[in-house]
Design a protein around this motif. Structure first.
Motif, PDB file in Angstrom:
ATOM      1  N   PRO A  87     -29.629  -4.572   2.923  1.00  0.00           N
ATOM      2  CA  PRO A  87     -30.391  -3.145   2.485  1.00  0.00           C
ATOM      3  C   PRO A  87     -28.573  -1.762   2.520  1.00  0.00           C
ATOM      4  CG  PRO A  87     -30.368  -5.235   4.487  1.00  0.00           C
ATOM      5  CD  PRO A  87     -29.812  -5.224   3.248  1.00  0.00           C
ATOM      6  N   LEU A  88     -29.751  -0.554   1.928  1.00  0.00           N
ATOM      7  CA  LEU A  88     -28.140   0.262   1.821  1.00  0.00           C
ATOM      8  C   LEU A  88     -27.929   0.817   3.511  1.00  0.00           C
ATOM      9  CD1 LEU A  88     -27.720   1.966  -0.423  1.00  0.00           C
ATOM     10  CD2 LEU A  88     -30.115   3.889  -0.295  1.00  0.00           C
ATOM     11  N   PHE A  89     -26.665   1.289   3.104  1.00  0.00           N
ATOM     12  CA  PHE A  89     -26.044   1.755   4.333  1.00  0.00           C
ATOM     13  C   PHE A  89     -25.409   3.417   3.691  1.00  0.00           C
ATOM     14  CE2 PHE A  89     -22.965   2.680   6.826  1.00  0.00           C
ATOM     15  CZ  PHE A  89     -23.004   2.193   8.411  1.00  0.00           C
ATOM     16  N   SER A  90     -25.188   3.255   2.954  1.00  0.00           N
ATOM     17  CA  SER A  90     -24.635   3.676   2.491  1.00  0.00           C
ATOM     18  C   SER A  90     -24.767   4.565   0.832  1.00  0.00           C
ATOM     19  CB  SER A  90     -23.104   4.036   1.884  1.00  0.00           C
ATOM     20  OG  SER A  90     -22.733   5.971   1.934  1.00  0.00           O
ATOM     21  N   ALA A  91     -25.776   5.654   0.350  1.00  0.00           N
ATOM     22  CA  ALA A  91     -26.901   5.811  -0.230  1.00  0.00           C
ATOM     23  C   ALA A  91     -25.776   6.320  -1.542  1.00  0.00           C
ATOM     24  CB  ALA A  91     -27.984   6.892  -0.413  1.00  0.00           C
ATOM     25  N   ASP A  92     -25.867   6.340  -2.455  1.00  0.00           N
ATOM     26  CA  ASP A  92     -25.117   6.673  -3.795  1.00  0.00           C
ATOM     27  C   ASP A  92     -23.698   6.335  -3.647  1.00  0.00           C
ATOM     28  OD1 ASP A  92     -27.511   7.315  -4.964  1.00  0.00           O
ATOM     29  OD2 ASP A  92     -28.072   8.959  -3.535  1.00  0.00           O
ATOM     30  N   THR A  93     -22.997   5.716  -3.366  1.00  0.00           N
ATOM     31  CA  THR A  93     -22.355   5.518  -2.984  1.00  0.00           C
ATOM     32  C   THR A  93     -21.897   3.649  -3.959  1.00  0.00           C
ATOM     33  OG1 THR A  93     -22.289   6.054  -0.874  1.00  0.00           O
ATOM     34  CG2 THR A  93     -19.779   4.963  -1.002  1.00  0.00           C
ATOM     35  N   PRO A  94     -20.445   4.253  -4.809  1.00  0.00           N
ATOM     36  CA  PRO A  94     -20.231   2.666  -5.729  1.00  0.00           C
ATOM     37  C   PRO A  94     -19.156   1.324  -4.579  1.00  0.00           C
ATOM     38  CG  PRO A  94     -19.379   4.658  -6.931  1.00  0.00           C
ATOM     39  CD  PRO A  94     -19.658   5.049  -5.357  1.00  0.00           C
ATOM     40  N   TRP A  95     -19.997   1.060  -5.083  1.00  0.00           N
ATOM     41  CA  TRP A  95     -19.249  -0.499  -3.744  1.00  0.00           C
ATOM     42  C   TRP A  95     -18.350  -0.819  -4.338  1.00  0.00           C
ATOM     43  CZ3 TRP A  95     -16.982  -5.020  -4.531  1.00  0.00           C
ATOM     44  CH2 TRP A  95     -16.224  -6.015  -3.898  1.00  0.00           C
ATOM     45  N   THR A  96     -16.762  -1.096  -2.537  1.00  0.00           N
ATOM     46  CA  THR A  96     -15.308  -0.979  -3.111  1.00  0.00           C
ATOM     47  C   THR A  96     -15.029  -2.350  -1.881  1.00  0.00           C
ATOM     48  OG1 THR A  96     -15.371   0.496  -1.304  1.00  0.00           O
ATOM     49  CG2 THR A  96     -15.141   1.129  -3.716  1.00  0.00           C
ATOM     50  N   PRO A  97     -14.672  -2.876  -2.341  1.00  0.00           N
ATOM     51  CA  PRO A  97     -13.900  -4.179  -1.113  1.00  0.00           C
ATOM     52  C   PRO A  97     -13.272  -3.533  -0.182  1.00  0.00           C
ATOM     53  CG  PRO A  97     -13.073  -4.204  -3.316  1.00  0.00           C
ATOM     54  CD  PRO A  97     -13.574  -3.055  -3.447  1.00  0.00           C
ATOM     55  N   THR A  98     -13.947  -4.464   1.308  1.00  0.00           N
ATOM     56  CA  THR A  98     -13.557  -4.130   2.048  1.00  0.00           C
ATOM     57  C   THR A  98     -12.385  -5.401   2.507  1.00  0.00           C
ATOM     58  OG1 THR A  98     -15.123  -2.264   2.695  1.00  0.00           O
ATOM     59  CG2 THR A  98     -13.907  -3.756   4.848  1.00  0.00           C
ATOM     60  N   VAL A  99     -10.629  -4.895   3.469  1.00  0.00           N
ATOM     61  CA  VAL A  99     -10.025  -5.728   3.791  1.00  0.00           C
ATOM     62  C   VAL A  99      -9.961  -5.544   5.317  1.00  0.00           C
ATOM     63  CG1 VAL A  99      -8.432  -7.228   3.840  1.00  0.00           C
ATOM     64  CG2 VAL A  99      -9.259  -6.430   1.797  1.00  0.00           C
ATOM     65  N   VAL A 100     -10.106  -6.459   6.331  1.00  0.00           N
ATOM     66  CA  VAL A 100      -9.852  -6.486   7.685  1.00  0.00           C
ATOM     67  C   VAL A 100      -8.969  -7.871   8.306  1.00  0.00           C
ATOM     68  CG1 VAL A 100     -10.838  -6.820   9.562  1.00  0.00           C
ATOM     69  CG2 VAL A 100     -12.663  -5.245   7.685  1.00  0.00           C
ATOM     70  N   ALA A 101      -8.497  -6.869   9.102  1.00  0.00           N
ATOM     71  CA  ALA A 101      -7.209  -8.509  10.299  1.00  0.00           C
ATOM     72  C   ALA A 101      -7.928  -7.875  11.623  1.00  0.00           C
ATOM     73  CB  ALA A 101      -5.650  -7.761   9.478  1.00  0.00           C
TER      74      ALA A 101
END
Length: 440
Positions: free
Chosen positions: A192-206
């Protein structure tokens, strides 16, 4: 869908290789199946300025949905393979301009989870694949978890959190301290779309967590970030209140510099009749040095009978103010010639603005009551989210009845209330659900 098939193919390919190395540890298989059938009847709000006579959103007024939810686990020594495929059939009838169309049927299949987990030692484990990972005691949402946007107002009898393509490593030091490092590795184009017209980028979490009182009390710190964006920090906790048995205080918060949110912006455009206002959506605060807070704080009371009552307060600093929401609605008018040229773009960005909740301040309450009215096998659930800005609300009520072995019959009703075009009013009210679920 292609990425999910690749993940499952990799896991299936790896199974024979692993079993050849683990001759003394035979494969063990566990599996169960859930079949859920739902009938939904919806009263569409045809007076909403965004959706006159259901012309724009075309919300179904009647739906029949059948969902198959297998859950498969294969274990060999210290390695576990998990696959949760989903097959969905639905038939929708849509009424537009008071005319009901012919029912349209669709079939969808995908993997909600498909991952491998390796327990390296008593203190280290690794996992890779489609999976869901959540934490915290707050029910409305989890601000410190920016990977999974699980919001209470979205949950109904069919709701399920979608897994993401995650690589994860878990650490533990005794029973009190644990930590996890994980990364969202691949884009899920079916999500499901959460942020329209926004390219996907990797996310890192610690994330690190310390617990005490046998694990019932805990405190955690979170650090995360995305490529080409500012990092965020988060905190969450839950502690039992002294002198009040059954009462716990909990909270969940995050802070981030800048807001990657689509905000409405008014600009003057020249027309044949002179300059006129045109509203578009832009990320005006993305490069801001301001720190935005998203937080939930609440109390939970566990009754001796098993009932659970909770209340929560939500503060969303990046959310729309009342004036911003009014401006946004002006940009969604389907009758304005100047807005028609940007209507599609505006609708996408309004409904997927990169916000968990649209406004800034909310109150939330919920109750869970097993054996409702002393009737065995009856379970009552109810919740309400209330906007402290425009006094609109969204509520959901459900009553479950366990039928023999494995069956559950559910009646539920949900919808919004308040002034026209309020934050939580929504575009249909009520929606009634009649469902039967069977678990094997």
């Amino acid at each position: 869908m292609r990425n999910r098939l690749k993940i499952c193919a990799t896991l299936i390919w790896f199974l024979p290789s692993y079993t050849a190395l683990a001759e003394t540890d035979p494969l063990t298989f566990r599996g169960w199946l859930q079949w859920l059938n739902v009938v939904e009847l919806t009263t569409v709000n045809t007076e909403a300025s965004i959706n006159p006579e259901n012309q724009i959103l075309q919300i179904p007024n009647r739906s029949m949905v059948s969902l198959f939810r297998p859950n498969l686990k294969v274990t060999a020594s210290n390695v576990q393979f998990v696959a949760r495929p989903r097959v969905i059939y639905r038939s929708d009838t849509i009424k537009v301009n008071d005319h009901e169309g012919v029912a349209k049927s669709t079939t969808l299949s995908y993997f909600n989870d498909a991952f491998m987990q390796w327990t390296v030692s008593d203190s280290v484990s690794m996992a890779y694949g489609l999976q869901c990972y959540q934490w915290g005691a707050a029910e409305t949402l989890s601000p410190s978890n920016r990977l999974f946007h699980d919001v209470a107002s979205n949950r109904n009898v069919r709701y399920e959190v979608r897994g993401k393509n995650i690589a994860r490593v878990n650490f533990s030091l005794g029973k009190e301290f644990s930590a996890v490092v994980m990364a969202d590795m691949k884009e899920d184009k079916d999500a499901p779309l959460f942020s329209a017209d926004t390219p996907w980028t990797p996310t890192v979490v610690a994330k690190g967590e310390y617990s005490w009182s046998g694990g019932s009390d805990y405190f955690g710190l979170v650090v995360g970030g995305q490529a080409n964006g500012f990092p965020w920090v988060g905190e969450y906790f839950s502690v039992g209140m002294p002198f009040f048995d059954g009462v716990s205080l909990f909270g969940d918060a995050s802070q981030q510099r800048g807001a990657d949110v689509w905000y409405p912006v008014a600009k003057l455009q020249q027309t044949p009749v002179g300059p006129r206002q045109q509203v578009t959506f832009e990320k005006t605060e993305k490069a801001s040095k301001r720190v935005y807070n998203l937080a939930v704080v609440g109390l939970r009371y566990d009754f001796v009978s098993g009932a659970i009552l909770r209340g929560e307060y939500v503060y969303n600093e990046a959310g729309y103010t009342q004036s911003q929401r009014d401006l946004a609605l002006a940009g969604l008018s389907p009758t304005s010639p100047l807005q028609q040229s940007v209507l599609g773009e505006n609708l996408r960005r309004f409904f997927s603005p990169n916000l968990d909740v649209p406004g800034q301040r909310y109150a939330y309450t919920s109750i869970h009551v097993p054996d409702f009215l002393s009737l065995t096998d009856f379970i009552l659930g109810a919740r309400t989210v209330y906007s402290l800005t425009d006094h609109s609300s969204s509520s959901y009520f459900s009553l479950d009845y366990k039928v023999n072995d494995g069956g559950t019959l559910t009646f539920a009703v949900g919808g919004g209330a308040g002034k026209k075009d309020g934050e939580l009013k929504g575009y249909s009210a009520p929606t009634e659900y009649l469902a039967y679920r069977h678990d094997w």
